[in-house]
Design a protein around this motif. Structure first.
Motif, PDB file in Angstrom:
ATOM      1  N   ARG A  63       0.742  -1.040  -0.023  1.00 10.03           N
ATOM      2  CA  ARG A  63       0.053  -0.396  -0.280  1.00 10.03           C
ATOM      3  C   ARG A  63       0.929   1.027   0.577  1.00 10.03           C
ATOM      4  NH1 ARG A  63      -2.003  -0.285   4.913  1.00 10.03           N
ATOM      5  NH2 ARG A  63      -3.687  -2.411   4.134  1.00 10.03           N
ATOM      6  N   GLU A  67       1.445   3.807  -3.408  1.00  7.68           N
ATOM      7  CA  GLU A  67       0.682   5.257  -3.111  1.00  7.68           C
ATOM      8  C   GLU A  67       2.167   6.290  -3.330  1.00  7.68           C
ATOM      9  OE1 GLU A  67      -0.227   5.700   1.309  1.00  7.68           O
ATOM     10  OE2 GLU A  67      -2.318   4.757   0.628  1.00  7.68           O
ATOM     11  N   GLU A  71       2.472   8.708  -6.258  1.00  5.84           N
ATOM     12  CA  GLU A  71       3.063  10.576  -5.995  1.00  5.84           C
ATOM     13  C   GLU A  71       4.215  10.458  -6.822  1.00  5.84           C
ATOM     14  OE1 GLU A  71       4.240  10.843  -2.082  1.00  5.84           O
ATOM     15  OE2 GLU A  71       1.340  10.435  -1.334  1.00  5.84           O
TER      16      GLU A  71
END
Length: 100
Positions: A63, A67, A71
């Motif tokens: 996870r 993420e 980004e």
């Protein structure tokens, strides 16, 4: 080629070189970030004592990496988009001038 065109081409080349250097620096920074995260993950895995701990550690790691990757891709896209309009505009004007 006139002096103005030569200077313009030189300025454009330097701008593209700056963008490429920024891009490469970001890639290196991202790679180092991923290496650190994977070493941290390996350390956490070495302390796992049950299958449920393994699943928790792995899902948290994945996870976090997803993420972070999202980004980072947004940053890279912004960097490319910032350089792209100027390069396209300049190449269009150069093409128009060439055919005049």
């Amino acid at each position: 080629m006139t002096q103005a065109r030569t200077n313009h081409a030189s300025d454009q080349s330097w701008a593209l070189l700056d963008t490429a250097m920024d891009y490469n620096a970001k890639l290196l920074h991202f790679a180092l970030d991923h290496i650190g995260a994977n070493l941290d993950y390996a350390g956490k895995l070495s302390k796992v004592r049950s299958p449920s701990d393994f699943i928790d550690v792995t899902s948290n790691h994945l996870r976090d990496r997803f993420e972070t990757f999202t980004e980072q891709m947004e940053e890279m896209t912004a960097l490319i988009e910032r350089a792209e309009p100027e390069a396209l505009r300049d190449s269009e004007s150069e093409t128009a001038t060439f055919f005049e």
